[in-house]
Design an enzyme around this catalytic site. Structure first.
Site, short mmCIF file in Angstrom:
data_model
loop_
_atom_site.label_atom_id
_atom_site.label_comp_id
_atom_site.label_asym_id
_atom_site.label_seq_id
_atom_site.Cartn_x
_atom_site.Cartn_y
_atom_site.Cartn_z
N ARG A 127 0.75 -1.40 0.08
CA ARG A 127 -0.01 0.00 0.01
C ARG A 127 0.88 1.33 -0.04
O ARG A 127 0.65 2.26 0.62
CB ARG A 127 -1.01 0.14 1.29
CG ARG A 127 -1.98 -1.06 1.23
CD ARG A 127 -2.93 -1.48 -0.07
NE ARG A 127 -3.53 -2.61 -0.16
CZ ARG A 127 -3.16 -3.54 -0.57
NH1 ARG A 127 -2.34 -3.43 -1.20
NH2 ARG A 127 -4.13 -4.72 -0.50
N SER B 186 -11.13 -1.97 3.42
CA SER B 186 -10.54 -2.40 4.75
C SER B 186 -9.90 -1.08 5.12
O SER B 186 -9.04 -0.40 4.67
CB SER B 186 -9.45 -3.40 4.51
OG SER B 186 -10.06 -4.58 4.07
N GLU C 283 -5.12 1.97 6.63
CA GLU C 283 -4.65 1.78 5.43
C GLU C 283 -5.41 3.18 4.69
O GLU C 283 -4.91 3.91 3.84
CB GLU C 283 -5.30 0.59 4.94
CG GLU C 283 -5.32 0.52 3.31
CD GLU C 283 -5.79 -0.71 2.53
OE1 GLU C 283 -5.64 -1.55 3.16
OE2 GLU C 283 -6.23 -0.61 1.54
C1 FAD Z 1 -15.77 -1.80 -0.96
C2 FAD Z 1 -14.47 -1.49 -1.18
C3 FAD Z 1 -13.50 -2.26 -1.49
C4 FAD Z 1 -12.19 -2.29 -1.61
N1 FAD Z 1 -11.18 -3.19 -1.87
C5 FAD Z 1 -9.98 -3.05 -1.86
C6 FAD Z 1 -8.84 -4.00 -2.24
O1 FAD Z 1 -9.47 -5.06 -2.45
N2 FAD Z 1 -7.79 -3.72 -2.33
C7 FAD Z 1 -7.34 -2.52 -2.20
O2 FAD Z 1 -6.06 -2.21 -2.34
N3 FAD Z 1 -8.13 -1.50 -1.93
C8 FAD Z 1 -9.43 -1.67 -1.78
N4 FAD Z 1 -10.31 -0.56 -1.50
C9 FAD Z 1 -9.83 0.67 -1.23
C10 FAD Z 1 -9.80 1.65 -2.61
O3 FAD Z 1 -10.86 1.26 -3.51
C11 FAD Z 1 -8.42 1.57 -3.21
O4 FAD Z 1 -7.38 1.96 -2.28
C12 FAD Z 1 -8.22 2.42 -4.59
O5 FAD Z 1 -7.07 2.23 -5.38
C13 FAD Z 1 -8.27 3.96 -4.10
O6 FAD Z 1 -8.65 4.40 -5.39
P1 FAD Z 1 -9.46 6.03 -5.38
O7 FAD Z 1 -9.31 6.47 -6.58
O8 FAD Z 1 -10.67 5.74 -4.75
O9 FAD Z 1 -8.41 6.93 -4.52
P2 FAD Z 1 -8.87 8.04 -3.30
O10 FAD Z 1 -9.74 7.44 -2.14
O11 FAD Z 1 -9.75 9.13 -4.17
O12 FAD Z 1 -7.62 8.46 -2.80
C14 FAD Z 1 -6.63 7.76 -2.24
C15 FAD Z 1 -5.46 8.31 -2.07
O13 FAD Z 1 -4.85 8.63 -3.27
C16 FAD Z 1 -4.59 9.89 -3.68
N5 FAD Z 1 -4.92 10.06 -5.00
C17 FAD Z 1 -5.88 9.53 -5.79
N6 FAD Z 1 -5.80 9.93 -7.04
C18 FAD Z 1 -4.61 10.48 -7.42
C19 FAD Z 1 -3.84 10.86 -8.32
N7 FAD Z 1 -4.33 10.80 -9.65
N8 FAD Z 1 -2.83 11.47 -8.24
C20 FAD Z 1 -2.03 11.54 -7.07
N9 FAD Z 1 -2.75 11.14 -5.70
C21 FAD Z 1 -4.05 10.46 -5.77
C22 FAD Z 1 -5.42 10.83 -2.95
O14 FAD Z 1 -5.07 11.94 -2.75
C23 FAD Z 1 -5.55 9.93 -1.77
O15 FAD Z 1 -4.72 10.18 -0.65
C24 FAD Z 1 -11.72 -0.80 -1.30
C25 FAD Z 1 -12.48 0.29 -0.97
C26 FAD Z 1 -13.74 -0.26 -0.98
C27 FAD Z 1 -15.14 1.08 -0.62
#
Ligand code: FAD
Length: 298
Positions: free
Chosen positions: A172, A222, A292
């Site tokens: 992560r 998570s 996380e």
């Molecule tokens: C139901 C559910 C299931 C999930 N299952 C998993 C799983 O199996 N495995 C897993 O790893 N995660 C999981 N996640 C967590 C999440 O979906 C992942 O971590 C995902 O990669 C986050 O992407 P996001 O676009 O939503 O990021 P955001 O939540 O929008 O941002 C997360 C971080 O990334 C930064 N960020 C986002 N985009 C950029 C960019 N373009 N440039 C620079 N920084 C950026 C943001 O500033 C923030 O600090 C889950 C979440 C949910 C709700």
């Protein structure tokens, strides 16, 4: 921040003032942002990022806001959503996707072209940028395994390309977490395979998700990282914390690693539940749980 008027400064750009972030987060919590900007193209993003840098306006880039808890006082400065930068292009066995593309859509394009390597991400509700930033992973796969390179925009408006090695992926973790750079796109190297086998793996992962995760409630997935030698969910379950609730935030009764919004949770509710879970698990098992999820704002 109110003395700078970004809407007047950038006519025609999709910018809103004083908007509640709860409308955009997966947990449905989060106070207001001074400004929210949805660039329609890279040139717009560069203009605004350079201006924000010159004016020392804090910038937060979000993807699908699926791994976040945003405080009730929101975020000061400028929040940028890259949800319009969603191009996905294919070159033989290589897929390049804009940071705003849903990683789920990328897995579907890969499957349509009989390419394997991203099935593990079929049910992750994040964007490509968020997945690279977090080195998202599931079911034994992770971004680091297939990512070739990522383009980023520096705070001064310069574009750089990082190789996989330069992003220094870990559990992560990626270097972008420390640099404040904006991920613009990512290129993944995949391999040909039987389409039916690829689709079967994606369906299997999604069935497993639906059976174990409380997908019927808003959440941020998570909440805690896997501590060395343990599973966060098991420690929380064995601490009898499932169902523990503050306001509208509850440790899921279906998956102890999730904290769900039962309807009217606030950012403070989420933080209170997280702190209680950390203190209880520490006292009972002497294990420190590290979030996380990214906790932003106050
Ligand atoms: C139901 C559910 C299931 C999930 N299952 C998993 C799983 O199996 N495995 C897993 O790893 N995660 C999981 N996640 C967590 C999440 O979906 C992942 O971590 C995902 O990669 C986050 O992407 P996001 O676009 O939503 O990021 P955001 O939540 O929008 O941002 C997360 C971080 O990334 C930064 N960020 C986002 N985009 C950029 C960019 N373009 N440039 C620079 N920084 C950026 C943001 O500033 C923030 O600090 C889950 C979440 C949910 C709700």
């Amino acid at each position: 921040m109110q003395q700078v008027n970004l809407i007047q400064m950038f006519p025609g750009y999709d910018i809103k003032q004083n908007q509640a972030l709860s409308a955009y987060t997966n947990t449905r919590v989060g106070g207001p942002a001074d400004w929210i900007f949805w660039p329609k193209k890279l040139a717009e993003l560069k203009d605004v990022v350079r201006y924000a840098h010159d004016q020392t306006i804090p910038v937060t880039v979000l993807g699908n806001a699926s791994n976040l808890i945003i405080g009730d006082n929101g975020l000061s400065g400028l929040v940028i959503f890259l949800t319009n930068l969603t191009d996905i292009t294919l070159d033989t066995h290589t897929v390049t996707a804009g940071a705003g593309a849903a990683i789920i859509d990328v897995t579907q394009v890969a499957a349509e072209h009989s390419l394997t390597g991203l099935e593990w991400a079929a049910g992750i509700p994040g964007s490509v940028g968020g997945a690279v930033f977090m080195n998202a992973g599931a079911y034994g796969g992770q971004v680091a395994e297939s990512l070739v390179s990522a383009d980023v925009l520096t705070p001064t408006g310069e574009i750089k390309t990082y190789t996989n090695a330069e992003l220094d992926f870990g559990y992560r973790h990626s270097t972008v977490q420390a640099t404040g750079e904006i991920i613009l796109s990512a290129t993944f190297a995949l391999a040909p395979d039987e389409q039916t086998a690829i689709v079967a793996r994606m369906e299997d992962f999604n069935t497993r998700r639906a059976s174990k995760q409380p997908l019927e409630y808003p959440s941020c997935g998570s909440v805690f990282k896997r501590p060395e030698g343990y599973f966060a969910g098991k420690l929380i379950m064995d601490s009898d914390l499932q169902g523990y609730q503050v306001g509208g935030a509850q440790v899921s009764t279906k998956h102890a690693g999730f904290i769900v919004n039962k309807g009217d949770a606030t950012g403070s509710d989420y933080v209170a539940v997280i702190q209680h879970v950390q203190a209880t698990v520490q006292a009972k098992f002497d294990v420190a749980l590290e979030p996380e999820v990214r906790i932003l704002g106050k």
